[in-house]
Design a protein around this motif. Structure first.
Motif, PDB file in Angstrom:
ATOM      1  N   TRP A 165      -5.631   6.909 -10.309  1.00 17.23           N
ATOM      2  CA  TRP A 165      -4.255   6.429 -10.478  1.00 17.23           C
ATOM      3  C   TRP A 165      -4.181   5.385 -11.590  1.00 17.23           C
ATOM      4  O   TRP A 165      -3.332   5.452 -12.468  1.00 17.23           O
ATOM      5  CB  TRP A 165      -3.758   5.848  -9.148  1.00 17.23           C
ATOM      6  CG  TRP A 165      -2.294   5.544  -9.153  1.00 17.23           C
ATOM      7  CD1 TRP A 165      -1.712   4.327  -9.293  1.00 17.23           C
ATOM      8  CD2 TRP A 165      -1.227   6.487  -9.023  1.00 17.23           C
ATOM      9  NE1 TRP A 165      -0.341   4.448  -9.260  1.00 17.23           N
ATOM     10  CE2 TRP A 165      -0.018   5.770  -9.094  1.00 17.23           C
ATOM     11  CE3 TRP A 165      -1.175   7.880  -8.858  1.00 17.23           C
ATOM     12  CZ2 TRP A 165       1.232   6.378  -8.998  1.00 17.23           C
ATOM     13  CZ3 TRP A 165       0.078   8.489  -8.766  1.00 17.23           C
ATOM     14  CH2 TRP A 165       1.251   7.742  -8.836  1.00 17.23           C
ATOM     15  N   LYS A 166      -5.114   4.457 -11.528  1.00 13.77           N
ATOM     16  CA  LYS A 166      -5.102   3.381 -12.519  1.00 13.77           C
ATOM     17  C   LYS A 166      -5.309   3.939 -13.934  1.00 13.77           C
ATOM     18  O   LYS A 166      -4.676   3.493 -14.900  1.00 13.77           O
ATOM     19  CB  LYS A 166      -6.188   2.348 -12.187  1.00 13.77           C
ATOM     20  CG  LYS A 166      -6.048   1.128 -13.023  1.00 13.77           C
ATOM     21  CD  LYS A 166      -6.748  -0.075 -12.477  1.00 13.77           C
ATOM     22  CE  LYS A 166      -6.535  -1.211 -13.481  1.00 13.77           C
ATOM     23  NZ  LYS A 166      -7.550  -2.217 -13.444  1.00 13.77           N
ATOM     24  N   ASP A 172       0.790  -1.230   0.000  1.00 15.44           N
ATOM     25  CA  ASP A 172       0.000   0.000   0.000  1.00 15.44           C
ATOM     26  C   ASP A 172       0.823   1.282   0.000  1.00 15.44           C
ATOM     27  O   ASP A 172       0.395   2.307  -0.494  1.00 15.44           O
ATOM     28  CB  ASP A 172      -0.938   0.015   1.210  1.00 15.44           C
ATOM     29  CG  ASP A 172      -1.975  -1.088   1.098  1.00 15.44           C
ATOM     30  OD1 ASP A 172      -2.402  -1.350  -0.057  1.00 15.44           O
ATOM     31  OD2 ASP A 172      -2.319  -1.702   2.124  1.00 15.44           O
ATOM     32  N   ASP A 199       6.133   2.667  -7.856  1.00 21.61           N
ATOM     33  CA  ASP A 199       4.859   3.276  -8.258  1.00 21.61           C
ATOM     34  C   ASP A 199       5.100   4.580  -9.002  1.00 21.61           C
ATOM     35  O   ASP A 199       4.332   4.956  -9.885  1.00 21.61           O
ATOM     36  CB  ASP A 199       4.001   3.578  -7.019  1.00 21.61           C
ATOM     37  CG  ASP A 199       3.632   2.312  -6.254  1.00 21.61           C
ATOM     38  OD1 ASP A 199       2.978   1.436  -6.848  1.00 21.61           O
ATOM     39  OD2 ASP A 199       4.035   2.188  -5.074  1.00 21.61           O
ATOM     40  N   TYR A 259      -2.349   9.215  -5.828  1.00 23.78           N
ATOM     41  CA  TYR A 259      -2.134   7.800  -5.473  1.00 23.78           C
ATOM     42  C   TYR A 259      -3.224   7.305  -4.518  1.00 23.78           C
ATOM     43  O   TYR A 259      -3.599   6.130  -4.538  1.00 23.78           O
ATOM     44  CB  TYR A 259      -0.749   7.641  -4.835  1.00 23.78           C
ATOM     45  CG  TYR A 259      -0.374   6.208  -4.550  1.00 23.78           C
ATOM     46  CD1 TYR A 259       0.161   5.395  -5.538  1.00 23.78           C
ATOM     47  CD2 TYR A 259      -0.552   5.656  -3.272  1.00 23.78           C
ATOM     48  CE1 TYR A 259       0.505   4.077  -5.288  1.00 23.78           C
ATOM     49  CE2 TYR A 259      -0.212   4.339  -3.008  1.00 23.78           C
ATOM     50  CZ  TYR A 259       0.316   3.554  -4.015  1.00 23.78           C
ATOM     51  OH  TYR A 259       0.656   2.249  -3.758  1.00 23.78           O
ATOM     52  N   PRO A 314      -7.439   5.406  -6.080  1.00 25.13           N
ATOM     53  CA  PRO A 314      -7.032   4.286  -6.945  1.00 25.13           C
ATOM     54  C   PRO A 314      -7.612   4.339  -8.357  1.00 25.13           C
ATOM     55  O   PRO A 314      -6.928   3.972  -9.316  1.00 25.13           O
ATOM     56  CB  PRO A 314      -7.536   3.045  -6.194  1.00 25.13           C
ATOM     57  CG  PRO A 314      -7.678   3.492  -4.783  1.00 25.13           C
ATOM     58  CD  PRO A 314      -8.003   4.954  -4.805  1.00 25.13           C
ATOM     59  N   ASP A 315      -8.837   4.812  -8.508  1.00 23.32           N
ATOM     60  CA  ASP A 315      -9.420   4.825  -9.851  1.00 23.32           C
ATOM     61  C   ASP A 315      -8.664   5.784 -10.771  1.00 23.32           C
ATOM     62  O   ASP A 315      -8.316   5.446 -11.908  1.00 23.32           O
ATOM     63  CB  ASP A 315     -10.899   5.233  -9.810  1.00 23.32           C
ATOM     64  CG  ASP A 315     -11.739   4.096  -9.251  1.00 23.32           C
ATOM     65  OD1 ASP A 315     -11.183   2.975  -9.153  1.00 23.32           O
ATOM     66  OD2 ASP A 315     -12.913   4.340  -8.906  1.00 23.32           O
TER      67      ASP A 315
END
Ligand code: ADP
Length: 477
Positions: free
Chosen positions: A449-450, A292, A369, A443, A446-447
């Motif tokens: 970031w992806k 994480d 990342d 970051y 998540p949505d």
């Protein structure tokens, strides 16, 4: 089909000290794939990694010296390589330019001066090979005298000179011009002379039919005092014959989907597998394994150009944030020590490896990342493109090739799915810190970031596109 003589002092995987080798390894290959007849010419250094058969090609006499030309091919393609073999100049161990202490070899002017003389003979088809190139494509100062020498020849091929970094110019005392037996017509302030020194790079900038550099933004920047190192006036004068072509990346080597150096290959549809590389990277660096916590990475030469000082000024604040940071590089001893001191104080957050490690570089691209690249200037830069290919979000300063290859994550670019990284303007620690904070916020969503990862991974950085632009230039010339 064009006949192209490609002139370089390094080419991966034969020999590499930096990005120049990556480009000179991949571009000839991409041009060969576009059915061009290309030959690469390079000095026969002791540490050259030739695996194929090396055969004698021809012998040339220049300045009372006998120099042999040998022929081999690139280990990973069919590109023909001609080696300039003169052991007294090239059979030195290690780095092509500097000795074990990092000092330039004392006879570099003679070493690369002779290289340029031989290339000129080859370019003029005077080596009994019945191969007359249409184009001679030179790269950086080590090949700079070639366009100058060719300018004195009748029925010569067209010349292209590519600047990979204006910071390296090949400046030598004026006496070298005589030692090298250079024709007097070339020795004047509008020629090879630069403030009473002999400038190899000026040979390319003054005499080449066309100058390219490795990104459109850098082509503009070098026409200003900040980036031109005193040559901005000349570059501006030649701006009609100056353009930027962005480098590609070698997808045979840098592709998360088929990279043998990483623990687990993945693509934009299987991003969860990237986490296995993250765990491997954390373990390798002795950091707590935690999927994480955002993991930042940096690979590169630890020199002022790369903005390492900006990063150092941010580290004391970064260790208060929820993040980890890994670094691979070598360079300025002051930076190496300062970075090591931070790592010693904060072993659970910061880990560094000083040295050069090709395979670890791949794991960092796959496992991190975020990739930090706060360069003060960057002619093109490769790592920010590798990062995007690996779904590792780059933080870059808006300069040179970084400005041309990374699209800042802003509300609009997030909406229209073009965002691929985080871009900041000022070369200051506070601007970099702002960018890091902005990255951490993204970051934590998540949505979003992806989406940035997927945008980045689907960008086309292939060499084919850039090679086609070079070919169009050759055809124009
Ligand atoms: P530059 O040519 O200015 O050094 P680039 O980003 O254009 O910078 O290219 C650097 C190349 O060298 C990249 O392929 C990068 O991964 C590699 N590299 C730099 N330092 C190291 C290191 N310490 N270990 C492994 N690879 C490195």
């Amino acid at each position: 089909m064009k006949k192209i003589l490609f002139v370089t002092s390094e080419a991966h995987p034969l020999i590499k000290t930096g990005g120049l080798a990556d480009v000179c390894g991949s571009l000839p290959k991409a041009l060969a794939e576009l059915s061009q007849d290309i030959r690469l010419i390079i000095p026969n250094y002791q540490s050259l990694k030739t695996t194929e058969n090396v055969r004698f090609l021809s012998s040339i006499r220049v300045d009372n010296r006998n120099i042999n030309l040998l022929e081999t091919s690139m280990p990973d393609s069919h590109v023909i390589v001609w080696l300039v073999d003169y052991p007294a100049y090239y059979n030195y161990p290690g780095n092509p330019y500097v000795d074990g202490e990092g000092e330039p070899w004392p006879n570099n002017a003679e070493r690369f001066g002779l290289f340029c003389r031989i290339v000129t003979e080859v370019a003029m088809n005077r080596i009994n090979q019945d191969w007359a190139p249409d184009i001679v494509h030179c790269n950086d100062w080590q090949s700079g005298l070639v366009p100058a020498l060719l300018s004195l020849e009748e029925n010569r091929p067209a010349t292209v000179f590519t600047i990979h970094n204006m910071a390296y110019q090949g400046l030598f005392p004026s006496a070298s011009a005589a030692t090298l037996n250079l024709p007097g017509q070339l020795w004047h302030p509008a020629g090879l002379e630069f403030h009473s020194m002999l400038s190899f790079i000026k040979g390319g900038l003054v005499y080449a039919d066309f100058i390219t550099t490795v990104s459109p933004t850098y082509a503009l920047e070098i026409q200003t005092p900040e980036f031109g190192y005193g040559l901005e006036g000349l570059l501006e004068y030649r701006k009609e014959f100056l353009g930027g072509i962005i480098n590609g990346i070698d997808l045979d080597q840098w592709d998360a989907e088929k990279d043998p150096n990483i623990l687990q290959c993945y693509n934009a549809k299987s991003l969860n597998k990237k986490l296995l590389n993250k765990a491997e990277l954390q373990a390798k660096y002795g950091l707590p394994v935690d999927e994480d916590i955002p993991l930042f990475g940096l690979i590169g030469r630890l020199v002022e150009q790369k903005g390492i000082d900006l990063l150092l000024d941010c580290l004391s604040e970064m260790v208060t944030m929820n993040l980890q940071f890994v670094l691979l590089g070598s360079g300025d001893k002051v930076y190496e020590k300062a970075l090591q001191a931070f790592a010693d104080l904060h072993p659970d957050k910061i880990a560094i490896k000083i040295g050069y490690d090709e395979s670890l570089a791949h794991l960092i691209e796959a496992g991190a990342d975020v990739f930090i690249m706060p360069s003060r200037f960057e002619p093109c830069g490769l790592n920010q493109m590798y990062s995007q290919r690996y779904g590792t979000i780059p933080i870059v300063r808006k300069t040179g090739g970084l400005a041309d290859t990374v699209i800042d994550a802003l509300p609009e670019t997030l909406r229209n799915q073009t965002a691929t990284g985080i871009v900041f303007n000022e070369a200051t620690p506070s601007a970099l810190l702002e960018a890091i904070k902005r990255t951490l916020i993204l970051y934590s969503m998540p949505d979003s970031w992806k989406k940035i990862q997927v945008n980045a991974m689907s960008k086309d950085f292939s060499w084919q596109r850039s090679a086609e632009q070079y070919l169009a230039l050759y055809e124009r010339l």
